[in-house]
Scaffold this motif. Sequence first.
Motif: not given
Ligand code: SAM
Length: 304
Positions: A115, A138-139, A184
């Motif tokens: 991000d 954080c995912a 991701y």
């Molecule tokens: N900054 C975020 C973090 O701390 O995880 C990640 C942002 S990135 C643009 C978005 C990606 O994170 C998604 O395409 C997916 O791969 C992952 N992601 C975000 N939310 C999620 C969730 N609830 N379950 C699984 N993967 C998730």
Amino acid sequence: MSTPSSSLLTSLVQLTSDLEQQRFPESALYVVATPIGNIADVSLRALKVLSLVDAIACEDTRNTGLLMSRLGLSTPLFSAHQHNERESAEKIIVRLRKGERIALVSDAGTPAISDPGTRIVDAVIDAGLSVIPIAGACAGIAALSASGLMTDEFYFVGFLPSKTSQRAQLLSRLTSTRATLIFYEAPHRILESAQALANALDGTRRVVVAREISKLFEQIHRCQLSELHDWLAQAPEHQKGEFVLLVEAAVVSDEPDLSEAARVLTILLEGNSVSQAAALAARITGLKKNALYDLALKMQTNDE
Ligand code: SAM
């Protein structure tokens, strides 16, 4: 709607009053993690900071606007996305120097992790100002914690490149990485990425699919990499939502690869004794002379 239990309310009141005693310095950038699905994952510190700061720098003001209205907050927002990070950083530094507190948020999860945010944080540190993380979802880390895969060494890859050649190049560099790999992925690319992973890495490695973490249809599935594509294709819902893919660490033998040494020895044994050939091969390959001597002996015996 059921009412919260009195013990939960008591805890919240206590924690809120503890929070009032904490210091939130001025002239600081607060990097605030927001929920990745379930709004109840917002931390009390995040709530406090988002209500206290003078303004919030957002990846997307519409998305953060929706979150703020659900949280009942009305702090001013301004945009700080991928394409204006440099200008946003300058704007933030000017405001911080005036003594303001600014929060930085992304659409979901921890800012700067796949991000925007890194450039802003870097510029604020370079300007000699404080950056304070407000930890939260954080995912990748949530998925890792529930994967059962090794956590003492992990390698965060994030999104794979969309170009086939770049993706193959990156994956070939990762084939022998002795760490759990974290990827991701978006739903429209999940099948393609699963195939690319299976093509590049050993199919017997375990893989964990963490889908829709903290949301209604959360699912965590474990299988072998060679089975991943079929599992995803098995049901349309398996391909829906947001994904983290985790691949078990590579198992790499500590034994040296003697195939190149054997090739070198074949040539050297034509004009040298076993001992001389082993010494020369050790200098050429960097491998131990004793191991090469044993190999050379075996090769000579097989030839006889
Ligand atoms: N900054 C975020 C973090 O701390 O995880 C990640 C942002 S990135 C643009 C978005 C990606 O994170 C998604 O395409 C997916 O791969 C992952 N992601 C975000 N939310 C999620 C969730 N609830 N379950 C699984 N993967 C998730």
